[in-house]
Design a protein around this motif. Structure first.
Motif, PDB file in Angstrom:
ATOM      1  N   ILE A  22      -6.510   2.022  -7.190  1.00  0.00           N
ATOM      2  CA  ILE A  22      -6.275   3.432  -6.892  1.00  0.00           C
ATOM      3  C   ILE A  22      -7.561   3.989  -6.301  1.00  0.00           C
ATOM      4  CG2 ILE A  22      -5.693   5.688  -7.865  1.00  0.00           C
ATOM      5  CD1 ILE A  22      -4.289   4.012 -10.132  1.00  0.00           C
ATOM      6  N   ARG A  23      -7.428   4.671  -5.162  1.00  0.00           N
ATOM      7  CA  ARG A  23      -8.600   5.179  -4.448  1.00  0.00           C
ATOM      8  C   ARG A  23      -8.280   6.547  -3.870  1.00  0.00           C
ATOM      9  NH1 ARG A  23      -8.920   1.051  -1.335  1.00  0.00           N
ATOM     10  NH2 ARG A  23     -10.629   0.071  -2.447  1.00  0.00           N
ATOM     11  N   THR A  76       0.844  -1.193   0.000  1.00  0.00           N
ATOM     12  CA  THR A  76       0.000   0.000   0.000  1.00  0.00           C
ATOM     13  C   THR A  76       0.879   1.242   0.000  1.00  0.00           C
ATOM     14  OG1 THR A  76      -1.728  -1.177   1.205  1.00  0.00           O
ATOM     15  CG2 THR A  76      -1.806   1.233   1.261  1.00  0.00           C
ATOM     16  N   TYR A  77       0.519   2.200  -0.840  1.00  0.00           N
ATOM     17  CA  TYR A  77       1.243   3.467  -0.972  1.00  0.00           C
ATOM     18  C   TYR A  77       0.262   4.608  -0.774  1.00  0.00           C
ATOM     19  CZ  TYR A  77       4.446   0.292  -3.346  1.00  0.00           C
ATOM     20  OH  TYR A  77       5.261  -0.760  -3.653  1.00  0.00           O
ATOM     21  N   LEU A  78       0.653   5.604  -0.003  1.00  0.00           N
ATOM     22  CA  LEU A  78      -0.156   6.804   0.202  1.00  0.00           C
ATOM     23  C   LEU A  78       0.604   8.003  -0.329  1.00  0.00           C
ATOM     24  CD1 LEU A  78      -1.308   6.069   3.860  1.00  0.00           C
ATOM     25  CD2 LEU A  78      -2.634   5.729   1.765  1.00  0.00           C
ATOM     26  N   PHE A  79      -0.082   8.856  -1.076  1.00  0.00           N
ATOM     27  CA  PHE A  79       0.553  10.051  -1.619  1.00  0.00           C
ATOM     28  C   PHE A  79      -0.520  11.086  -1.932  1.00  0.00           C
ATOM     29  CE2 PHE A  79      -0.455   7.254  -5.096  1.00  0.00           C
ATOM     30  CZ  PHE A  79      -0.896   8.082  -6.119  1.00  0.00           C
ATOM     31  N   THR A  80      -0.086  12.298  -2.216  1.00  0.00           N
ATOM     32  CA  THR A  80      -0.998  13.385  -2.554  1.00  0.00           C
ATOM     33  C   THR A  80      -0.732  13.833  -3.979  1.00  0.00           C
ATOM     34  OG1 THR A  80      -1.036  14.098  -0.242  1.00  0.00           O
ATOM     35  CG2 THR A  80      -1.785  15.696  -1.877  1.00  0.00           C
ATOM     36  N   TRP A  81      -1.814  13.984  -4.726  1.00  0.00           N
ATOM     37  CA  TRP A  81      -1.743  14.483  -6.102  1.00  0.00           C
ATOM     38  C   TRP A  81      -2.768  15.598  -6.257  1.00  0.00           C
ATOM     39  CZ3 TRP A  81      -5.328  14.468 -10.173  1.00  0.00           C
ATOM     40  CH2 TRP A  81      -4.805  14.805 -11.420  1.00  0.00           C
ATOM     41  N   GLU A 139      -5.576  13.242  -1.473  1.00  0.00           N
ATOM     42  CA  GLU A 139      -4.828  12.127  -0.888  1.00  0.00           C
ATOM     43  C   GLU A 139      -5.294  10.846  -1.559  1.00  0.00           C
ATOM     44  OE1 GLU A 139      -4.517  12.032   3.425  1.00  0.00           O
ATOM     45  OE2 GLU A 139      -5.049  14.158   3.422  1.00  0.00           O
ATOM     46  N   ILE A 140      -4.322  10.056  -1.996  1.00  0.00           N
ATOM     47  CA  ILE A 140      -4.611   8.852  -2.771  1.00  0.00           C
ATOM     48  C   ILE A 140      -3.929   7.651  -2.137  1.00  0.00           C
ATOM     49  CG2 ILE A 140      -4.272   7.733  -5.015  1.00  0.00           C
ATOM     50  CD1 ILE A 140      -4.432  10.565  -6.242  1.00  0.00           C
ATOM     51  N   GLU A 152       9.490  -0.551 -15.647  1.00  0.00           N
ATOM     52  CA  GLU A 152       9.628   0.907 -15.705  1.00  0.00           C
ATOM     53  C   GLU A 152      10.288   1.470 -14.447  1.00  0.00           C
ATOM     54  OE1 GLU A 152       8.955   2.837 -18.338  1.00  0.00           O
ATOM     55  OE2 GLU A 152       8.429   1.015 -19.441  1.00  0.00           O
ATOM     56  N   GLY A 153      11.008   0.633 -13.724  1.00  0.00           N
ATOM     57  CA  GLY A 153      11.741   1.087 -12.558  1.00  0.00           C
ATOM     58  C   GLY A 153      11.128   0.681 -11.232  1.00  0.00           C
ATOM     59  N   GLY A 154       9.881   0.227 -11.238  1.00  0.00           N
ATOM     60  CA  GLY A 154       9.261  -0.291 -10.028  1.00  0.00           C
ATOM     61  C   GLY A 154       8.686   0.731  -9.066  1.00  0.00           C
ATOM     62  N   ASN A 155       8.764   2.013  -9.386  1.00  0.00           N
ATOM     63  CA  ASN A 155       8.238   3.043  -8.487  1.00  0.00           C
ATOM     64  C   ASN A 155       6.741   3.218  -8.753  1.00  0.00           C
ATOM     65  OD1 ASN A 155       7.472   5.456  -7.186  1.00  0.00           O
ATOM     66  ND2 ASN A 155       9.552   6.243  -7.313  1.00  0.00           N
ATOM     67  N   VAL A 156       5.924   2.566  -7.936  1.00  0.00           N
ATOM     68  CA  VAL A 156       4.472   2.571  -8.121  1.00  0.00           C
ATOM     69  C   VAL A 156       3.920   3.985  -8.063  1.00  0.00           C
ATOM     70  CG1 VAL A 156       2.275   1.789  -7.147  1.00  0.00           C
ATOM     71  CG2 VAL A 156       4.221   0.210  -7.259  1.00  0.00           C
ATOM     72  N   VAL A 157       4.302   4.749  -7.057  1.00  0.00           N
ATOM     73  CA  VAL A 157       3.775   6.106  -6.891  1.00  0.00           C
ATOM     74  C   VAL A 157       4.115   6.978  -8.096  1.00  0.00           C
ATOM     75  CG1 VAL A 157       3.884   8.218  -5.500  1.00  0.00           C
ATOM     76  CG2 VAL A 157       3.718   5.987  -4.376  1.00  0.00           C
TER      77      VAL A 157
END
Length: 98
Positions: free
Chosen positions: A32-33, A5-10, A14-15, A62-67
């Motif tokens: 994605i939620r 699980t990854y949390l970030f802001t776009w 907050e996603i 593609e580098g593996g960076n999900v966010v």
């Protein structure tokens, strides 16, 4: 492999992204939620939720960076979706008729 699980802001939203590299031993799965505001519209979903199945290894290739990849997807969709552009503009301006 267990989901991560990854949390970030776009753009102020907050996603939560949940990525499972191998689901059912045949596919990869990305959920994605938008969590704050809950159910906030995104350029890839009107409901604030998107379930996306894809070939295993795609994100890793593609580098593996999900966010970073989800943000790139959101940015690309936002730049090309005229409905999203209109929605953002109306949201900033407010709507007296709602």
């Amino acid at each position: 492999m267990k989901p991560r699980t990854y949390l970030f802001t776009w753009q102020g939203i907050e996603i939560e992204a949940i990525y499972e590299p191998l689901k059912w031993k045949v596919t990869a799965h990305l959920e994605i939620r938008s969590i704050s505001p809950a159910g906030a519209r995104l350029p890839i979903t009107d409901t604030g939720y998107r379930s996306h199945f894809h070939r295993p290894g795609t994100i890793e290739a593609e580098g593996g960076n999900v966010v970073a990849q989800v943000i790139a997807w959101l940015d690309e969709a936002a730049a090309t979706d005229t409905d999203w552009t209109a929605y953002v503009k109306a949201s900033r301006q407010g709507d007296l008729f709602k």
